[in-house]
Design a protein around this motif. Structure first.
Motif, PDB file in Angstrom:
ATOM      1  N   ALA A   1      -9.042  30.539  27.200  1.00 24.76           N
ATOM      2  CA  ALA A   1      -9.796  31.569  25.940  1.00 24.76           C
ATOM      3  C   ALA A   1     -10.092  32.685  27.208  1.00 24.76           C
ATOM      4  N   GLU A   2     -11.088  32.501  28.419  1.00 26.08           N
ATOM      5  CA  GLU A   2     -11.826  32.613  29.122  1.00 26.08           C
ATOM      6  C   GLU A   2     -10.896  33.710  30.089  1.00 26.08           C
ATOM      7  N   ALA A   3      -9.552  33.509  30.535  1.00 28.09           N
ATOM      8  CA  ALA A   3      -8.594  33.995  31.123  1.00 28.09           C
ATOM      9  C   ALA A   3      -8.259  35.431  30.494  1.00 28.09           C
ATOM     10  N   VAL A   4      -8.198  34.997  29.509  1.00 28.94           N
ATOM     11  CA  VAL A   4      -7.547  36.521  28.858  1.00 28.94           C
ATOM     12  C   VAL A   4      -8.530  37.170  28.284  1.00 28.94           C
ATOM     13  N   VAL A   5      -9.896  37.078  28.757  1.00 32.03           N
ATOM     14  CA  VAL A   5     -11.347  37.982  28.655  1.00 32.03           C
ATOM     15  C   VAL A   5     -10.604  38.904  29.501  1.00 32.03           C
ATOM     16  N   ILE A   6     -11.492  38.224  30.711  1.00 38.53           N
ATOM     17  CA  ILE A   6     -11.681  38.754  32.012  1.00 38.53           C
ATOM     18  C   ILE A   6     -10.484  39.413  32.380  1.00 38.53           C
ATOM     19  N   GLY A   7     -11.109  40.657  32.799  1.00 39.77           N
ATOM     20  CA  GLY A   7      -9.629  41.786  32.349  1.00 39.77           C
ATOM     21  C   GLY A   7     -10.076  42.542  31.277  1.00 39.77           C
ATOM     22  N   SER A   8      -9.893  42.169  30.207  1.00 35.21           N
ATOM     23  CA  SER A   8     -10.540  43.103  28.988  1.00 35.21           C
ATOM     24  C   SER A   8     -11.767  43.592  28.966  1.00 35.21           C
TER      25      SER A   8
ATOM     26  N   GLU B   1      -7.411  42.593  20.522  1.00 32.21           N
ATOM     27  CA  GLU B   1      -6.597  41.886  21.085  1.00 32.21           C
ATOM     28  C   GLU B   1      -6.577  40.797  21.625  1.00 32.21           C
ATOM     29  N   ALA B   2      -7.646  41.209  22.510  1.00 32.94           N
ATOM     30  CA  ALA B   2      -8.383  39.907  23.694  1.00 32.94           C
ATOM     31  C   ALA B   2      -8.914  39.057  22.555  1.00 32.94           C
ATOM     32  N   ILE B   3      -9.306  39.647  21.794  1.00 36.02           N
ATOM     33  CA  ILE B   3     -10.349  38.946  20.843  1.00 36.02           C
ATOM     34  C   ILE B   3     -10.155  37.512  20.467  1.00 36.02           C
ATOM     35  N   ALA B   4      -8.349  38.287  19.396  1.00 34.59           N
ATOM     36  CA  ALA B   4      -7.736  37.195  18.421  1.00 34.59           C
ATOM     37  C   ALA B   4      -6.611  36.648  20.117  1.00 34.59           C
ATOM     38  N   ALA B   5      -6.300  37.015  21.320  1.00 39.00           N
ATOM     39  CA  ALA B   5      -6.375  36.047  22.165  1.00 39.00           C
ATOM     40  C   ALA B   5      -7.158  34.820  23.025  1.00 39.00           C
ATOM     41  N   ALA B   6      -7.913  35.176  22.729  1.00 40.44           N
ATOM     42  CA  ALA B   6      -8.902  34.366  23.322  1.00 40.44           C
ATOM     43  C   ALA B   6      -9.364  32.807  22.311  1.00 40.44           C
ATOM     44  N   GLU B   7      -9.376  33.313  20.994  1.00 38.77           N
ATOM     45  CA  GLU B   7      -9.163  32.757  19.144  1.00 38.77           C
ATOM     46  C   GLU B   7      -7.722  31.792  19.360  1.00 38.77           C
ATOM     47  N   ALA B   8      -6.722  32.116  19.986  1.00 35.34           N
ATOM     48  CA  ALA B   8      -5.508  31.500  19.587  1.00 35.34           C
ATOM     49  C   ALA B   8      -5.831  30.751  21.101  1.00 35.34           C
ATOM     50  N   ALA B   9      -5.762  30.798  22.218  1.00 31.76           N
ATOM     51  CA  ALA B   9      -5.905  29.456  23.377  1.00 31.76           C
ATOM     52  C   ALA B   9      -7.044  29.174  22.730  1.00 31.76           C
ATOM     53  N   ALA B  10      -8.478  29.389  22.890  1.00 27.30           N
ATOM     54  CA  ALA B  10      -9.099  28.296  22.198  1.00 27.30           C
ATOM     55  C   ALA B  10      -8.176  27.525  21.660  1.00 27.30           C
ATOM     56  N   SER B  11      -8.028  28.050  19.929  1.00 18.84           N
ATOM     57  CA  SER B  11      -7.507  27.441  19.246  1.00 18.84           C
ATOM     58  C   SER B  11      -6.427  25.506  20.069  1.00 18.84           C
ATOM     59  N   ALA B  12      -5.644  26.386  20.839  1.00 20.93           N
ATOM     60  CA  ALA B  12      -4.827  25.952  21.139  1.00 20.93           C
ATOM     61  C   ALA B  12      -4.911  24.611  22.734  1.00 20.93           C
ATOM     62  N   ALA B  13      -6.394  24.700  23.165  1.00 19.26           N
ATOM     63  CA  ALA B  13      -7.124  24.243  24.527  1.00 19.26           C
ATOM     64  C   ALA B  13      -7.479  22.776  23.339  1.00 19.26           C
TER      65      ALA B  13
ATOM     66  N   VAL C   1     -12.820  30.253  15.063  1.00 17.16           N
ATOM     67  CA  VAL C   1     -14.180  31.501  14.485  1.00 17.16           C
ATOM     68  C   VAL C   1     -15.197  31.613  15.440  1.00 17.16           C
ATOM     69  N   LEU C   2     -15.317  30.151  16.135  1.00 25.32           N
ATOM     70  CA  LEU C   2     -16.796  30.537  16.471  1.00 25.32           C
ATOM     71  C   LEU C   2     -16.836  31.121  17.469  1.00 25.32           C
ATOM     72  N   VAL C   3     -15.616  30.784  19.316  1.00 29.47           N
ATOM     73  CA  VAL C   3     -14.847  32.132  19.917  1.00 29.47           C
ATOM     74  C   VAL C   3     -15.117  33.329  18.865  1.00 29.47           C
ATOM     75  N   ARG C   4     -14.046  33.647  18.234  1.00 25.63           N
ATOM     76  CA  ARG C   4     -14.384  34.906  17.631  1.00 25.63           C
ATOM     77  C   ARG C   4     -15.104  35.436  17.072  1.00 25.63           C
ATOM     78  N   ARG C   5     -16.295  34.696  16.866  1.00 30.71           N
ATOM     79  CA  ARG C   5     -17.478  35.118  16.216  1.00 30.71           C
ATOM     80  C   ARG C   5     -18.394  35.981  17.690  1.00 30.71           C
ATOM     81  N   ALA C   6     -18.327  34.352  18.501  1.00 31.83           N
ATOM     82  CA  ALA C   6     -19.328  34.829  19.370  1.00 31.83           C
ATOM     83  C   ALA C   6     -18.599  35.756  21.086  1.00 31.83           C
ATOM     84  N   LEU C   7     -17.355  36.110  20.185  1.00 32.63           N
ATOM     85  CA  LEU C   7     -16.601  37.435  21.476  1.00 32.63           C
ATOM     86  C   LEU C   7     -17.133  38.524  20.933  1.00 32.63           C
TER      87      LEU C   7
END
Lengths: 156, 289
Positions: B231-238, B243-255, B275-281
């Motif tokens: 999730a960190e990796a998809v946020v870095i550079g964004s 879009e980044a938040i949605a990708a981070a949410e999916a990555a967190a769920s998978a991890a 959900v909490l990753v999304r809210r934090a971001l």
């Protein structure tokens, strides 16, 4: 091991022996015979044993008596003023903030500490102040009302 | 219940405390705030022969210190003290955001920051925050001192890098770089309960609004705070865009691979993490504008 400890409770100094494993709550109840402090869960969840130690509300079941050596303690016995209910106690009565009364000493001490820190402005803040104590008889609405009423009187 | 029999020690200096730990090691336990240890003693989940109460080792251990680029939190800093430190909030506001969610005021009045870290409950807030800030755990024993970072300090459920004769003397946190924003979000069923899941996030953005560094950690989903590297990796550079938040949410769920228990199913915890990753971001993003 057993050692003498000295504490000030509601302005009066007491010295008594305490075993290493004696909790502060049991010290108050059994050694000083101050049985207003109640013990519910004995693991820091219910809040019935809440007292004020050096100005802060704490769980007396989670402190050892030996740790309180030299401390200033306030318990529910110290609240009444000249044999009359104090403002907060009266508000508890007026707002039906208790039923069986077992949890009440802990609630009173938690709320006393919180109201000294500042006003409790609304229901949400009141519920936050009350959240560390559990009442199993009645709801919390009477407690919320009592806290808000007392806060208004004290801080307006 | 009442605790079992033990010998109580109240050393008056750090050296005296370390000498007691050196002598009694495996049979001893350090008592600081006592908000986790004493319940375990009362339940007799823990039985110790010697209790080394560090509360009287010295007033210099009671207050947080902000010096230059470091915030130091010594062993006796109560959670409530850190929560209310304006000096710390000015450089690390994440503590003022996270601490009100740690149990109740009555617990935070006694409970220490270092004690919560040394106890290492997998659902606790403070170890999670320590995993996203740049923290160093300073450890002392009669044998000497050493430093450990968060990734090495938290080893397993209620298990840290501390040896039986060691004491966590302080946590040192580097003040974040300018442009760093942090957020802390948790979900608990009642006020003051342990979090079912908690998420701490930190992101550093440059002048163009692009994230150059990011750390996200979750509590309640693994035996230790879990860094969510994907999730960190998809946020870095964004720019922390939707879009980044949605990708981070999916990555967190998978991890995460949480365990279900009486409080929440594994699937519920996984969903909460996302959900909490999304809210934090989203909060971090909101701070930018």
């Amino acid at each position: 091991m057993t050692d003498n400890i000295t504490v000030t409770v509601n302005g009066k100094q007491h010295t008594a022996t305490a075993d290493d494993r004696l909790t502060l709550a049991d010290f108050l109840r059994e050694k000083l015979r101050l049985t207003g402090t109640h013990l519910g869960c004995e693991h820091g969840v219910c809040g019935a044993c809440t007292i004020i130690v050096d100005g802060s509300a704490v769980r007396s079941c989670l402190m050892l008596a030996r740790q309180a050596d030299g401390a200033e303690l306030e318990t529910v016995e110290g609240l009444a003023e000249g044999g009359k209910l104090n403002r907060l106690q009266q508000a508890f009565k007026d707002n039906y903030a208790l039923q069986c009364g077992f949890c009440t000493p802990g609630f009173l001490m938690s709320v006393t500490a919180a109201l000294r820190e500042g006003p409790v402005r609304d229901e949400d803040e009141a519920r936050d102040v009350l959240s560390g104590n559990i009442c199993r008889c009645t709801g919390y609405q009477g407690l919320v009302d009592a806290v808000l009423e007392t806060s208004k009187e004290m801080h307006s | 219940m009442k605790p079992g029999r033990f010998t109580y020690h109240a050393p008056r200096s750090l050296d005296a405390a370390l000498a007691l730990l050196a002598e009694h090691g495996d049979e001893a336990k350090v008592l600081a705030g006592g908000q986790s240890l004493v319940p375990m003693l009362n339940f007799r989940l823990a039985q110790v022969d010697h209790l080394v109460d560090i509360n009287r080792i010295g007033p210099e251990f009671a207050g947080p210190k902000v010096t230059g680029d470091t915030v130091t939190i010594p062993a006796l800093v109560r959670q409530r003290v850190l929560e209310r430190s304006a000096e710390v909030a000015a450089v690390l506001p994440v503590f003022a955001a996270a601490l009100p969610q740690v149990a109740h005021p009555q617990i935070r009045n006694r409970g220490t920051v270092c004690g919560s870290c040394a106890h290492a409950d997998p659902a606790a807030e403070l170890p999670t925050v320590m995993s996203v800030v740049d923290s160093t755990f300073r450890i002392a024993s009669a044998r000497g001192t050493r430093e450990v970072d968060a990734a090495d300090f938290f080893q397993f459920h209620l298990t840290t890098a501390l040896e039986p004769d060691e004491l966590l003397t302080e946590v040192a946190i580097r003040v974040p770089q300018p442009g760093t924003r942090m957020a802390f979000k948790e979900f608990a069923t009642r006020r003051g309960d342990f979090a079912l899941v908690a998420v701490a996030a930190s992101a550093t953005v440059d002048e163009s609004g692009t994230v150059t560094a990011c750390r996200i950690a979750a509590a309640g989903v693994a035996p230790t705070p879990q860094r969510l590297h994907d999730a960190e990796a998809v946020v870095i550079g964004s720019t922390v865009d939707d879009e980044a938040i949605a990708a981070a949410e999916a990555a967190a769920s998978a991890a995460v691979d949480p365990t279900g228990d009486i409080h929440a199913t594994a699937e519920h915890r996984r969903r909460l993490t996302a959900v909490l990753v999304r809210r934090a971001l989203a909060e971090i993003k909101g701070d930018q504008s």
